[in-house]
Write a protein that holds these residues in place. Structure first.
Motif, short mmCIF file in Angstrom:
data_model
loop_
_atom_site.label_atom_id
_atom_site.label_comp_id
_atom_site.label_asym_id
_atom_site.label_seq_id
_atom_site.Cartn_x
_atom_site.Cartn_y
_atom_site.Cartn_z
N SER A 199 0.83 -1.20 0.00
CA SER A 199 0.00 0.00 0.00
C SER A 199 0.87 1.26 0.00
N VAL A 200 0.24 2.35 -0.40
CA VAL A 200 0.93 3.62 -0.37
C VAL A 200 1.37 3.95 1.05
N LEU A 201 0.52 3.57 1.98
CA LEU A 201 0.82 3.83 3.39
C LEU A 201 2.12 3.14 3.80
N TRP A 202 2.25 1.90 3.39
CA TRP A 202 3.44 1.14 3.73
C TRP A 202 4.67 1.80 3.12
N ARG A 203 4.54 2.24 1.88
CA ARG A 203 5.68 2.88 1.22
C ARG A 203 6.05 4.18 1.90
N ALA A 204 5.02 4.93 2.31
CA ALA A 204 5.31 6.18 3.01
C ALA A 204 6.03 5.88 4.31
N LYS A 205 5.65 4.79 4.96
CA LYS A 205 6.29 4.44 6.21
C LYS A 205 7.76 4.10 5.98
N VAL A 206 8.03 3.34 4.92
CA VAL A 206 9.41 3.00 4.62
C VAL A 206 10.21 4.28 4.36
N THR A 207 9.61 5.20 3.60
CA THR A 207 10.30 6.46 3.34
C THR A 207 10.54 7.23 4.64
N GLY A 208 9.54 7.17 5.53
CA GLY A 208 9.71 7.80 6.84
C GLY A 208 10.86 7.18 7.60
N ASN A 209 10.99 5.85 7.49
CA ASN A 209 12.13 5.20 8.13
C ASN A 209 13.44 5.73 7.58
N LEU A 210 13.49 5.90 6.26
CA LEU A 210 14.71 6.44 5.66
C LEU A 210 15.00 7.82 6.24
N ALA A 211 13.94 8.64 6.36
CA ALA A 211 14.14 9.99 6.88
C ALA A 211 14.62 9.94 8.33
N GLY A 212 14.02 9.05 9.12
CA GLY A 212 14.42 8.92 10.51
C GLY A 212 15.86 8.46 10.63
N GLN A 213 16.19 7.46 9.82
CA GLN A 213 17.54 6.94 9.76
C GLN A 213 18.53 8.06 9.45
N LEU A 214 18.20 8.82 8.43
CA LEU A 214 19.08 9.90 7.99
C LEU A 214 19.21 10.96 9.08
N PHE A 215 18.10 11.23 9.74
CA PHE A 215 18.15 12.23 10.81
C PHE A 215 19.10 11.80 11.91
N LEU A 216 18.96 10.56 12.35
CA LEU A 216 19.82 10.10 13.44
C LEU A 216 21.28 10.14 13.05
N ARG A 217 21.57 9.70 11.83
CA ARG A 217 22.97 9.71 11.42
C ARG A 217 23.50 11.12 11.33
N SER A 218 22.68 12.04 10.84
CA SER A 218 23.14 13.42 10.74
C SER A 218 23.38 13.96 12.14
N TYR A 219 22.44 13.64 13.03
CA TYR A 219 22.55 14.15 14.40
C TYR A 219 23.83 13.64 15.05
N GLU A 220 24.07 12.34 14.91
CA GLU A 220 25.25 11.78 15.54
C GLU A 220 26.52 12.28 14.88
N ARG A 221 26.45 12.52 13.59
CA ARG A 221 27.61 13.06 12.91
C ARG A 221 27.92 14.45 13.44
N SER A 222 26.88 15.23 13.73
CA SER A 222 27.15 16.58 14.21
C SER A 222 27.88 16.52 15.55
N ASP A 223 27.62 15.46 16.32
CA ASP A 223 28.38 15.28 17.56
C ASP A 223 29.85 15.05 17.28
N ARG A 224 30.10 14.19 16.31
CA ARG A 224 31.51 13.88 16.00
C ARG A 224 32.22 15.11 15.45
N ILE A 225 31.51 15.88 14.64
CA ILE A 225 32.12 17.10 14.09
C ILE A 225 32.42 18.07 15.22
N HIS A 226 31.48 18.17 16.13
CA HIS A 226 31.70 19.05 17.28
C HIS A 226 32.97 18.63 18.01
#
Ligand SMILES: Nc1ncnc2c1ncn2[C@@H]1O[C@H](COP(=O)(O)OP(=O)(O)OP(=O)(O)O)[C@@H](O)[C@H]1O
Ligand SMILES: Nc1ncnc2c1ncn2[C@@H]1O[C@H](COP(=O)(O)OP(=O)(O)OP(=O)(O)O)[C@@H](O)[C@H]1O
Ligand SMILES: [Mg+2]
Ligand SMILES: [Mg+2]
Lengths: 311, 251, 263, 251
Positions: free
Chosen positions: C192-219
């Motif tokens: 379903s479209v809903l399922w696909r949107a959820k997968v995309t949301g997972n990608l966004a969440g994944q990316l957010f966490l990695r960016s966030y943790e990267r900002s720690d390392r850069i700091h």
């Protein structure tokens, strides 16, 4: 890289006056945001904001196939406000919109103030304000509200964009409002779904980030009030703007702007004139009905998916 | 315990290519960089081949073609089926591609969801999906990790899960991009055992020539978008001149 | 690393490339402002403005039609302005019925519409030329010199730097999703479209966490090199007499354009 | 060409620790995980020591302590100066820390700005900063890259620039976290030559025991937050039992 949304106003569409007004508002808000984030994040803010801005930028590349070759996209303003707090989100979105304009000519330089206001400041207020209002509630309610906030943020951006265009004389209200809203009511759905899923993901993997005082900067009631007022304003304004397209213009005529507008070397507010009357009751009603249906549908869909997720 | 290599040459290159055939593959990236300049390659049932070459040789680019993520000029046949736009979904269920960095592979919050993604997307019924997830996790010995959050796993654990995510699709060809990079020696050893015991045709790109010697009877050397050697590992790794010429070192 | 396609800078040896970035930024902004100030239908002034652009293109040695060839970015947005054609001012030219709508294009509306298009088209070209002859880091310095708050310019510098890193990451995540988006022969795939949107949301969440943790390392990396919250930068550019004269000349030309537009 | 190791043991462990002394360092991450459980260590002028151990041993955590990014229980002295909050800036100019991933280290748009960041924040005058940038780029043989944009560089080039960013601070101790990970053999070789020729005391964490054998006379083995061995590389790498016990393998 093109932005998924026709919300980045290019130069040439807004009058100098409108551009200037929104630049002024934006500069004030960004100034406050700088001092607020500096206080709450200290020396950490620069790398955090910078990388988060890159995150928003990159996340806008995410898409998912909906049907018939079209795909849903992600904007991220509301999500940024929910996870980073409103002030930080404003800075992040300011940087994003600035780079989109400077590097990719996606949105103009003079129009940048308006673009930042529409896509950064407004979305931050709606996203954070609504979400903050339910911060103590259960997970389901918080997620549902986050979804609604994301949807509203997109719709409100579209609405204010059309209003700015109209005030600049670049388009006719009764055409541009239904058109813009119609498109963004759908785009907002994708935004809402992705925002909810992303928040679910973050809650599961790093719940600490969503409750972290220093980052989220739990502002006082002000944000809730602002968020709710802006949202209600957006909701009320859209049917009003569509059903009374002549309201503002009649005022303008009464006050003699019309005359002024035609003779002055550069018009203050061009097209503050009477449009063809009795224009489009049907189209605005349709837009309103679609909007209401979509909200209902969204609530239903969210409830379903949350029930599933909570199992 | 290195694999025992047969002393007389086995006729690798005469194989039918029943699992994979690539003919004259050319590809340039949008910026104009020609990454593949005529690659031809055959893989047979049961082949375990290493793909080696310096940075930028085109190994990853080639691998991305094998399940149609990139589209170049030339012909690719998987399991006797010609790769076209129309049968991409079918091809993707035959070719399991594992990326170098497991963080690129694992995008769901839990291990279970990630391993279930492929089968779910294939439209399999729920029971079947659960069965396949269990089986795939079993074969990488990670059954206990089903409900864990991918985000919190160690590198070595993530690598195994990444492999499970494609095993659950029951591919007939496993394509691994630098599976041993960043692993500590113990995790690397575990990976070697895992790969040795998997009864699937595989093509593995790596910079780790010691791994190649231990694990793969066949080695393919790429450089500058071309295949410059293809043969028995023991012969290729003995050819110091060939290795030197392509930025490699005798292990 | 391979998101290099994002870069809009074009290497060349030219007067414009060598100009102080402050001058380039300021002139571009003035140029765009001037477009916005020109009255509707000031065709001769618009034409001269365009000549100015052609001249700038020529100076850049990137080819006289360089910015022209890339200037159709704002076209989709022009759709929003088409309704300006139906401005209630001016003389009606026709009358179209479209369902419940009655559309009356007017001469004033047409002039308005084309003026908007021309302004936007000229402004976009100026911006295109600016980024083509100015390396983005130099542009950031220019904003620093022009008193944009340093925090903002630094955030933008970080955004620019990590845009490439994270965009690569997104490309790889999307590839991972795609390579497992398979279908068994005979079975209709596609959830379903809903399922696909959820997968995309997972990608966004994944990316957010990695960016966030990267900002720690850069700091951490910044701290390790003595960062204490005060950002310091070198004075990288000095205005030369040539820069001043180029700037003054452009200002005079733009003022002239305004005069012509109002005659 | 492996380094020639002296046959008789040199008295490494008796050194004064004039560059670095760590005594009884304990550290737990906020989530309660005890990553360091009493680490003691001395480094002398000119030492080139490798820090090895399995994933999760605490190598990176230890390194982050050496210039005060993390703060544990225990004592650290750098160049005879006790590490406290007050003298952090001074300590940070003595210890140059290079992270594993150069994308975390190179955060400025251009190479020049990145290499200048450290000296600038030490408060040096402009001329001096420019001089140091030139010198640092010179010593990693990247002078021609001064005006390049960081994101256009290859992995190996980024690694060298990352080293230059700390060299420009003229550290007396260089701390490198897995410098060779992800490099192809040719780039790895170049890095080895570079490190060999730099006349600075260094502590380098790595999983690459071949690199250790070629480059470092001294090896320190960590596991589970403790130092379990510290001595001559040739002796440690010969001790198969020790290696096995800590997830390592004889190269
Ligand atoms: N997206 C891209 N755009 C442009 N060029 C690219 C892109 N991806 C790779 N390249 C170039 O194509 C060539 C082949 O790259 P590829 O990633 O296939 O090499 P590889 O053999 O996998 O190298 P490595 O061992 O470093 O993984 C390289 O020169 C690389 O710079
Ligand atoms: N931010 C953190 N929060 C909680 N635990 C952490 C954090 N960073 C590391 N750890 C844990 O601390 C331990 C030591 O980690 P560290 O990164 O120092 O290991 P390492 O020796 O560098 O390993 P590797 O060889 O994989 O780089 C590990 O068990 C790790 O899981
Ligand atoms: Mg590769
Ligand atoms: Mg480490």
């Amino acid at each position: 890289m093109n932005s998924p949304l026709p919300l980045h106003i290019p130069d040439g569409f807004l009058t100098v006056i409108i551009s200037g007004v929104f630049w002024a508002v934006t500069i004030v808000m960004v100034g406050i945001a700088i001092s607020k984030t500096n206080k709450s994040l200290g020396e950490k803010q620069v790398p955090l904001m910078g990388v988060m801005a890159a995150f928003i930028f990159a996340a806008q590349m995410l898409n998912f196939p909906v049907a018939g070759g079209t795909s849903g996209h992600f904007l991220g303003g509301a999500l940024a406000a929910i996870v980073l707090g409103p002030w930080a989100a404003m800075l992040v979105m300011t940087a994003v919109i600035g780079v989109q304009a400077l590097l990719f000519q996606d949105g103009g330089l003079l129009a940048m103030g308006a673009n930042i206001f529409n896509m950064g400041i407004l979305t931050a207020a709606i996203g954070f304000g609504l979400y903050r209002g339910v911060s103590g509630r259960t997970r389901k309610i918080r997620l549902a509200v986050a979804g609604c906030a994301a949807w509203l943020a997109v719709v409100a951006s579209a609405l204010i964009t059309s209003l700015q265009l109209w005030l600049s004389g670049a388009s006719q209200l009764q055409i541009v409002v239904p058109a813009m809203l119609g498109v963004h009511i759908l785009i907002g759905l994708g935004e809402a779904l992705i925002t909810v899923a992303a928040l679910t993901f973050i809650e599961r993997t790093r719940p600490d980030l969503l409750n972290q005082e220093s980052v989220t900067e739990k502002g006082g009631r002000g944000w809730i009030v602002a968020g709710v007022i802006v949202s209600i304003g957006a909701v009320l304004l859209s049917p009003f703007a569509s059903t009374h397209p002549d309201g503002l213009e009649r005022v303008a005529e009464d006050m003699g702007f019309l005359h002024l507008g035609q003779s002055a070397p550069y018009r203050l507010l061009p097209d503050y004139t009477i449009p063809f009357l009795g224009a489009t009751p049907l189209s605005t009603i349709v837009a309103g009905v679609v909007g209401a249906l979509v909200v209902l549908g969204l609530a239903f869909v969210l409830g379903q998916s949350l029930r599933k997720a909570g199992r | 315990m290195p694999v025992v290599h047969p002393r007389e040459p086995i006729p690798i290159l005469d194989c039918e290519g029943d699992v994979l055939q690539v003919r004259g593959l050319h590809f340039s990236y949008p910026d104009g960089h020609a990454a593949l300049r005529g690659v031809s390659l055959k893989l047979c049932e049961g082949d375990k081949a290493a793909l080696v070459g310096p940075n930028g040789a085109g190994k990853s680019t080639l691998m991305l073609h094998l399940n149609g993520i990139l589209e170049g000029r030339g012909e690719i046949e998987v399991g006797g089926m010609r790769l076209t736009r129309g049968n991409l979904p079918a091809i993707r269920s035959l070719v399991g591609l594992v990326f170098q960095n497991p963080d690129d592979q694992l995008f769901s919050p839990t291990v279970f969801e990630d391993v279930a993604f492929g089968p779910l997307h294939m439209g399999l019924p729920e029971d079947e999906v659960r069965g396949r997830v269990d089986e795939a996790l079993e074969s990488v010995q990670m059954s206990a990790y089903k409900e864990r959050l991918s985000h919190h796993l160690s590198m070595g654990e993530k690598k195994r899960i990444a492999i499970a995510t494609v095993l659950s699709m029951r591919p007939s060809l496993l394509v691994l991009d630098e599976p041993s990079a960043g692993l500590d020696p113990r995790a690397r050893r575990t990976l070697i055992h895992l790969l040795r015991d998997l009864p699937i045709t595989m093509l593995v790109s790596t910079h780790d020539l010691t791994l190649v010697r231990e694990l793969f009877p066949r080695t393919i050397v790429m450089d500058e978008g071309r295949i410059v050697a293809d043969g028995l590992t023991m012969e290729i790794l003995d050819d110091v001149q060939l290795l030197e010429a392509h930025g490699l070192e005798k292990p | 690393m391979h998101a290099d396609v994002f870069d809009r800078y074009h290497e060349s040896e030219s007067r414009l490339h060598r100009l102080d970035p402050r001058v380039k930024v300021a002139v571009t902004v003035l140029f765009i402002l001037s477009n916005a100030l020109l009255p509707d239908g000031a065709w001769s002034a618009f034409g001269l403005t365009w000549l100015l652009l052609v001249w700038a293109n020529h100076l850049s040695r990137l080819g006289v039609d360089f910015s022209f060839r890339r200037s159709f970015l704002a076209l989709p947005f022009a759709l929003a302005a088409t309704s300006a054609v139906f401005s209630p001012l001016g003389n009606p030219l026709a009358e179209w019925r479209l369902g419940p709508l009655t559309l009356i294009p007017t001469d004033y509306g047409l002039v308005k519409f084309f003026s908007i298009l021309v302004r936007s088209w000229l402004s976009v070209q100026a911006a295109i030329l600016l980024v083509a002859v100015t390396r983005f880091p130099d542009m950031i310095h220019a904003f620093e010199h022009l008193r944009v708050p340093k925090i903002l310019t630094t955030i933008i510098a970080f955004l620019y730097r990590y845009l490439f890193v994270l965009a690569d990451e997104v490309v790889r995540l999307l590839r991972a999703r795609e390579s497992r988006s398979a279908a068994a022969p005979g079975v209709r795939s596609a959830r379903s479209v809903l399922w696909r949107a959820k997968v995309t949301g997972n990608l966004a969440g994944q990316l957010f966490l990695r960016s966030y943790e990267r900002s720690d390392r850069i700091h951490n990396a910044m701290l390790a090199r003595g960062y204490d919250g005060n950002l310091r930068t070198l004075n990288l550019h000095v205005m030369k007499p040539g820069d001043w004269s180029f700037f003054s000349m452009c200002v005079i030309l733009i003022l002239l354009l305004q005069l012509i537009g109002r005659l």
